[in-house]
Motif scaffolding. Structure first.
Motif, short mmCIF file in Angstrom:
data_model
loop_
_atom_site.label_atom_id
_atom_site.label_comp_id
_atom_site.label_asym_id
_atom_site.label_seq_id
_atom_site.Cartn_x
_atom_site.Cartn_y
_atom_site.Cartn_z
N GLY A 73 0.81 -1.22 0.00
CA GLY A 73 0.00 0.00 0.00
C GLY A 73 0.84 1.26 0.00
O GLY A 73 2.06 1.22 -0.05
N GLU A 74 0.17 2.37 0.06
CA GLU A 74 0.82 3.68 0.05
C GLU A 74 1.18 4.12 1.47
O GLU A 74 0.39 3.90 2.40
CB GLU A 74 -0.11 4.72 -0.59
CG GLU A 74 -0.41 4.47 -2.04
CD GLU A 74 0.84 4.54 -2.90
OE1 GLU A 74 1.67 5.44 -2.67
OE2 GLU A 74 0.99 3.71 -3.79
N PRO A 75 2.34 4.76 1.64
CA PRO A 75 2.71 5.24 2.98
C PRO A 75 1.66 6.17 3.60
O PRO A 75 1.42 6.12 4.79
CB PRO A 75 4.03 5.99 2.74
CG PRO A 75 4.59 5.34 1.51
CD PRO A 75 3.39 4.97 0.68
N PHE A 76 1.00 6.98 2.76
CA PHE A 76 0.00 7.91 3.28
C PHE A 76 -1.15 7.17 3.96
O PHE A 76 -1.79 7.70 4.86
CB PHE A 76 -0.53 8.81 2.16
CG PHE A 76 -1.41 9.91 2.64
CD1 PHE A 76 -0.86 11.02 3.27
CD2 PHE A 76 -2.77 9.84 2.51
CE1 PHE A 76 -1.66 12.04 3.75
CE2 PHE A 76 -3.59 10.86 2.97
CZ PHE A 76 -3.03 11.96 3.60
N ASP A 77 -1.40 5.92 3.54
CA ASP A 77 -2.47 5.14 4.15
C ASP A 77 -2.24 4.90 5.64
O ASP A 77 -3.18 4.61 6.39
CB ASP A 77 -2.62 3.78 3.45
CG ASP A 77 -3.06 3.93 2.01
OD1 ASP A 77 -3.65 4.98 1.66
OD2 ASP A 77 -2.82 2.99 1.22
N ASN A 78 -1.00 5.00 6.11
CA ASN A 78 -0.68 4.80 7.52
C ASN A 78 -0.91 6.04 8.38
O ASN A 78 -0.71 6.00 9.58
CB ASN A 78 0.77 4.35 7.69
CG ASN A 78 0.92 2.86 7.52
OD1 ASN A 78 -0.06 2.14 7.48
ND2 ASN A 78 2.14 2.41 7.42
N ILE A 79 -1.27 7.15 7.77
CA ILE A 79 -1.53 8.37 8.55
C ILE A 79 -3.02 8.43 8.83
O ILE A 79 -3.82 8.85 8.01
CB ILE A 79 -1.02 9.63 7.83
CG1 ILE A 79 0.48 9.49 7.58
CG2 ILE A 79 -1.33 10.87 8.66
CD1 ILE A 79 1.10 10.64 6.85
N THR A 80 -3.37 7.96 10.00
CA THR A 80 -4.77 7.91 10.42
C THR A 80 -5.25 9.31 10.83
O THR A 80 -4.42 10.21 11.06
CB THR A 80 -4.92 6.97 11.63
OG1 THR A 80 -4.18 7.53 12.73
CG2 THR A 80 -4.41 5.56 11.32
N PRO A 81 -6.56 9.51 10.94
CA PRO A 81 -7.07 10.80 11.43
C PRO A 81 -6.47 11.18 12.79
O PRO A 81 -6.16 12.34 13.03
CB PRO A 81 -8.58 10.59 11.51
CG PRO A 81 -8.85 9.56 10.46
CD PRO A 81 -7.66 8.63 10.52
N GLU A 82 -6.28 10.18 13.67
CA GLU A 82 -5.67 10.45 14.98
C GLU A 82 -4.22 10.91 14.84
O GLU A 82 -3.78 11.86 15.50
CB GLU A 82 -5.75 9.20 15.86
CG GLU A 82 -5.03 9.31 17.19
CD GLU A 82 -5.59 10.39 18.10
OE1 GLU A 82 -4.86 10.83 19.00
OE2 GLU A 82 -6.75 10.81 17.92
N LYS A 83 -3.47 10.25 13.97
CA LYS A 83 -2.06 10.64 13.73
C LYS A 83 -2.01 12.05 13.15
O LYS A 83 -1.18 12.86 13.56
CB LYS A 83 -1.40 9.63 12.78
CG LYS A 83 0.01 9.97 12.37
CD LYS A 83 0.98 9.74 13.49
CE LYS A 83 2.40 9.89 12.99
NZ LYS A 83 3.38 9.70 14.04
N LEU A 84 -2.89 12.36 12.24
CA LEU A 84 -2.94 13.70 11.64
C LEU A 84 -3.25 14.75 12.70
O LEU A 84 -2.64 15.82 12.73
CB LEU A 84 -3.96 13.73 10.51
CG LEU A 84 -4.00 14.99 9.66
CD1 LEU A 84 -2.64 15.30 9.06
CD2 LEU A 84 -5.05 14.84 8.57
N ARG A 85 -4.18 14.44 13.60
CA ARG A 85 -4.52 15.37 14.68
C ARG A 85 -3.29 15.61 15.57
O ARG A 85 -2.99 16.75 15.93
CB ARG A 85 -5.67 14.80 15.51
CG ARG A 85 -6.18 15.75 16.59
CD ARG A 85 -7.20 15.10 17.50
NE ARG A 85 -6.66 14.02 18.31
CZ ARG A 85 -5.82 14.18 19.34
NH1 ARG A 85 -5.43 15.38 19.69
NH2 ARG A 85 -5.38 13.14 20.02
N ARG A 86 -2.56 14.53 15.90
CA ARG A 86 -1.35 14.68 16.72
C ARG A 86 -0.29 15.51 16.00
O ARG A 86 0.37 16.35 16.60
CB ARG A 86 -0.80 13.32 17.11
CG ARG A 86 -1.61 12.64 18.19
CD ARG A 86 -0.86 11.47 18.83
NE ARG A 86 -0.31 10.54 17.86
CZ ARG A 86 -0.86 9.39 17.51
NH1 ARG A 86 -2.01 9.03 18.05
NH2 ARG A 86 -0.28 8.60 16.64
N LEU A 87 -0.11 15.27 14.69
CA LEU A 87 0.88 16.03 13.92
C LEU A 87 0.53 17.51 13.87
O LEU A 87 1.40 18.37 13.95
CB LEU A 87 1.02 15.46 12.51
CG LEU A 87 1.68 14.09 12.42
CD1 LEU A 87 1.57 13.54 11.00
CD2 LEU A 87 3.13 14.16 12.85
#
Length: 105
Positions: A73-87
């Motif tokens: 899969g694509e690396p971006f698929d590993n950035i969950t909504p929770e991870k994005l919120r933390r970032l």
């Protein structure tokens, strides 16, 4: 701005011994630097981690590096909504602690 941590002649040997994630971060930094961005910070931590922070003209660019072995899969698929919120929270704290400016929402 950052300067290389390793003398030029030694860099190639060191990068081969790095774990996959560290090699990916090194390659991402080299790629973005070759595109004219200036590295501001590596592995900034404050309750989480920003892999890289760059300056592109007058804009800060926050980089999350994802590396994988194989084709899963694509690396971006590993950035969950929770991870994005933390970032987002980390990037806001980075700006507040390093630039003392008001954030636009």
């Amino acid at each position: 701005l950052l300067t290389p941590c390793v003398p030029k002649g030694v860099r190639r040997v060191v990068e081969l011994r790095l774990p996959l994630g560290a090699r990916a971060e090194f390659e991402a930094e080299r790629y973005l630097s070759s595109r004219g961005m200036s590295a501001v910070c590596r592995n900034w931590r404050d309750g989480g981690e920003l892999d890289r922070v760059f300056l592109d003209g007058t804009e800060l660019v926050f980089v999350e590096v994802k590396a994988r072995r194989g084709e899963r899969g694509e690396p971006f698929d590993n950035i969950t909504p929770e991870k994005l919120r933390r970032l987002r929270g980390l990037s806001q704290r980075f700006i507040q602690r390093n630039f003392r400016t008001e954030l636009r929402q």
